[in-house]
Design an enzyme around this catalytic site. Sequence first.
Site, PDB file in Angstrom:
ATOM      1  N   ASP A   1       1.200  -1.270  -0.239  1.00  0.00           N
ATOM      2  CA  ASP A   1       0.013  -0.296  -0.160  1.00  0.00           C
ATOM      3  C   ASP A   1       1.043   0.879   0.415  1.00  0.00           C
ATOM      4  O   ASP A   1       2.215   1.158   0.660  1.00  0.00           O
ATOM      5  CB  ASP A   1      -1.077   0.069   1.525  1.00  0.00           C
TER       6      ASP A   1
ATOM      7  N   THR B   1      -0.867   4.442   1.117  1.00  0.00           N
ATOM      8  CA  THR B   1      -0.631   5.177   2.553  1.00  0.00           C
ATOM      9  C   THR B   1      -0.608   4.059   4.686  1.00  0.00           C
ATOM     10  O   THR B   1      -0.950   3.850   4.121  1.00  0.00           O
ATOM     11  CB  THR B   1      -2.258   5.969   2.847  1.00  0.00           C
TER      12      THR B   1
ATOM     13  N   ASP C   1      -4.101  -2.588   5.256  1.00  0.00           N
ATOM     14  CA  ASP C   1      -4.713  -2.145   6.246  1.00  0.00           C
ATOM     15  C   ASP C   1      -5.772  -1.932   6.184  1.00  0.00           C
ATOM     16  O   ASP C   1      -7.192  -2.501   7.189  1.00  0.00           O
ATOM     17  CB  ASP C   1      -4.101  -0.475   6.334  1.00  0.00           C
TER      18      ASP C   1
END
Length: 1187
Positions: free
Chosen positions: A447, A449, A769
Amino acid sequence: MAKNSFRGSKYKADANHDGEFGCTLKELRSLMELRGTDGSQRIQECYGDVQGLCSRLKSSPIDGLSGHSDDIARRKEEFGKNFIPPKKPKTFLQLVWEALQDVTLIILEVAAIISLGLSFYKPPDAEREHCGRAAGGVEDEGEAEAGWIEGAAILLSVICVVLVTAFNDWSKEKQFRGLQSRIEQEQKFTVLRAGQVIQIPVAEIVVGDIAQVKYGDLLPADGVLIQSNDLKIDESSLTGESDHVKKTADKDPMLLSGTHVMEGSGKMLVTAVGVNSQTGIIFTLLGEEEEREKRKKEKYKDGGRVEMEPLNSDDETEEEPKKTKIPKKEKSVLQGKLTKLAVQIGKAGLFMSAITVLILVGLFLVDTFWIQGLSWIKECTPIYIQFFVKFFIIGVTVLVVAVPEGLPLAVTISLAYSVKKMMKDNNLVRHLDACETMGNATAICSDKTGTLTMNRMTVVQVHIGDRHYKKVPEPDLIPGNIMNLLITGISVNSAYTSKIMPAEKEGGLPRQVGNKTECALLGFTIDLRKDYQAIRSEYPEEKLYKVYTFNSVRKSMSTVLKNPDGSYRMFSKGASEILLKKCCKVLSANGEAKVFRPIDRDDMVKEVIEPMASEGLRTICLAYRDFPVSDGEPDWDNEADILTGLTCICVVGIEDPVRPEVPDAIKKCQRAGITVRMVTGDNINTARAIATKCGILHMGDDFLCIEGKEFNRRIRNELGEIEQERLDKIWPKLRVLARSSPTDKHTLVKGIIDSTILEQRQVVAVTGDGTNDGPALKKADVGFAMGIAGTDVAKEASDIILTDDNFSSIVKAVMWGRNVYDSISKFLQFQLTVNVVAVIVAFTGACITQDSPLKAVQMLWVNLIMDTFASLALATEPPTEALLLRKPYGRNKPLISRTMMKNILGHAVYQLTIIFTLLFAGEQIFDIDSGRNTPLHAPPSEHYTIVFNTFVMMQLFNEINARKIHGERNVFDGIFNNMIFCSIVFGTFVIQILIVQFGGKPFSCVGLSVEQWLWCVFLGFGSLLWGQLITTIPTSRLKFLMTAGHGTKKEEIPEDELEEMEDLDEIDHAEMELRRGQVLWCRGLNRIQTQIRVVNAFRDSMSPYEGLETPKSRSSIHNFMSHPEFRIEDSEPAIPLIDDTDPEDDAPTKRNKTPSPLPLVLSPNQNNNASDNRGFHHPLHSLETSL
């Protein structure tokens, strides 16, 4: 009638003092068993409404509980704690008993006991002469008395081995439980106490608490919904329904523990916790079921299986043709290679020991009854038996030395040690084999972020009122009415759980709590010197008329407020390119709304959004819309109509700076042969800018950087199905996938794992996440979830949790994974050298001199050094940066490379030469009595003591050689970084001195002089010098060397076995090897067998179709989840509820003979889209976090 009784209880409660609650545990339990409208009807009948239920439980929907400790304690007493007691761990004695089940040890015990018994028998001296030369000989009284010592010593050393094994198992179990409790403690939940929103550990939640539920939560208790926005729950873990269930306070207010919040937010009143919650009830049932099983085990072992089979075959017929094509995820490759190796060595050992015994017995019989021409006399029988027992003991000793029972121990120690150390490197490992798989990783899909970036968002540019500000403007530059809309919109249209808190340390940055993008916007209001909290107090969450929460489809969030005059105002925020398409007006510099045409929009994209994105900023558009009274009540469920005709307030650029340590970590990955790919929901320009900053993209490289839409267009054929060939054209060059949905991520991961275009099968790690990353995390070979930003769902699906959300921790995981592999290879190199030498010495010695030069007790000591101690010493080598300088090992790399084979054979040659020289010429060299051909109970000789001592010295120095397996010259490199290694080598040396000098009869040793000691040490030291010589020989010249310890490749698995494995979605190599070599003497095998028995009995006794639909309707994955017993066999190895001896032996508990455990294998017609949201379900609690 019911109403009256409840009313009665209500009045009683009011009259009573504080102690009584208005409802009993039983009432609440029966309430929570209802679903949907039945539940809301019962609440209306009995309590009026949820408010009534709150007041009965002495709780307030607005302020929650008072939070007084005595009140909390009383609730825990009355309604139970939110804790499901785990199964009792095995006691130390049980573990000792298990260790005693080892076949080799049992053989030794029997032999030792026979030897003990016979040593007390003394035939009359007169007859002793008639029993042949070997029996006679000078034996003074004292020596004959000491005959029992050997048997006793063997028993004692068996006890040592058993205790060491049991202690290892026990400490592993303890570590495992510690890890579990740590995972449990880390899970916190948001509740209201005394009007304050606080986070408390899940175990502290009590009945009557008001809990805030939001997207991504795993509900920790049962409850009734008080208020909700767009709340959707995935209840598949309890009901098996794959569709998300919409929850509202009036229609379906029942929330159940163990289910996942997939969208929206809300508040619930907790009504059942711990063993009284729905999950708790299931766990309790499972526990009782298992107790019953233990008693029924034998009965079912044969009967149960037979009735299963027709059901099984029934189920498979329709699925058969579809299933064959799908590659399966292979599990515990290392464990598989090791088991196979251990089995092969074990067979060789058994063969050698059998031959040894036969030759010894043969020579004895020929010598006594043919050459000496004696006849068998009855009085001599015990003496002959004593000889046979001695031969038998020698044979068993050869076997003991040959079987590397230290192998499973080495793996366990190495993995357990790594897991413990990885905690310090911020990796919380939930599944042990993830640790080893990480060493093979060839690709990481990360990912952006929070993983590559700091996840500390700040607004740095704004386009507002026709002007573009490169930094946050002064408040007086913004017209008043725009300012009001902006501040109200930001404050109201964000989750109330997102807030900016004061810094923890003096002079630190303010803390951002909740969603980071929202925190950036709230921080923006603070920069404009306005207070968002005041506006939130004016519009508390209950007053918000309707909330459309953010999800991956909408990519925007909207909140509707009702004005006093009956009109409505809606505030929206979302990705700028999406929201701007829905705007038809924009606020100009004087605060008036002006028309916003498509051509204006294109200008804005070119002049505002693209420049911001190319600097790596995320652009967010803020807009609003008024619904006047004259238009009547809008249809709030028709989102397309609601979310149009917006007026754009402003566009902000949010920066999320790259973590300072990430570029370096990515460089290390690339150097180690691991490709890093970025998969993000951001737009392509932002993604490209950040990927360049991180070093994922280098100028002038040949790479692909595409958006999700384009990606899908390229990989799908005309029918919209995904084709592997098309994917194979894209993924090798793909570096950045932008604007991607969770489905795209899953498709990419699956595509890379299933791909066969490269020589080496790809091993993919994925970070995630969000709740929507669940499918990709599950599919990946290793799933990393974020410990801080990650939702419970993501953590549940992952193998490793990054406690600091940092990409550089993944590099550490790679390092540890490779280290595990190397540690085990080091141990093997050492162990096999000792095995080869010891077996050959014992065998030839026995055949030539009719007695093994290394006695049983000495062999057991050597076995202890080389198995237990060496596995401790070599398995705990700390990783070095050098591990990252080479390419990943493939799945098919042999455990023993040709270099290692060269070392093993080379050292064996040296050791054998020295030992045979000492054995047959030692008496001349040292000028001592020969130790060969001594009578039965002769005293220990100096000669054999020197042989034994030199042998051990050579092992000790060779242990230092074994530290390097890639042909490095400097074997001492970094030796002092590993204190365990130093202390074990030193400790073994000291004990060896004690054994030789004071061991006496039990160890068949005699004290040696200093000169003799120096010779022994010198000969031992020679193996270091010899090691340098071996290193000089280039491996490439030695073509005859074989490699060993290959895993079984998928192609090598026989057809019939592959068919048996049809039902499983993963191939567990370790377990296949065990089934293939039905070998008894592999340590741990007995444990595994009992486990398999218990589990099978447990499964067989529960007829899976009782009261359920027919097997036919089970072809859908999710129906499989409908009953708790199927939950156990999710794609994790069975929950340790059944038998949690040790994690690494847990794998074999899910074998065939089960009603086809969850075919997570999706048939091709459900293309990958289907596979994400539907093929993903979580075990109630996966193996490690089981309660």
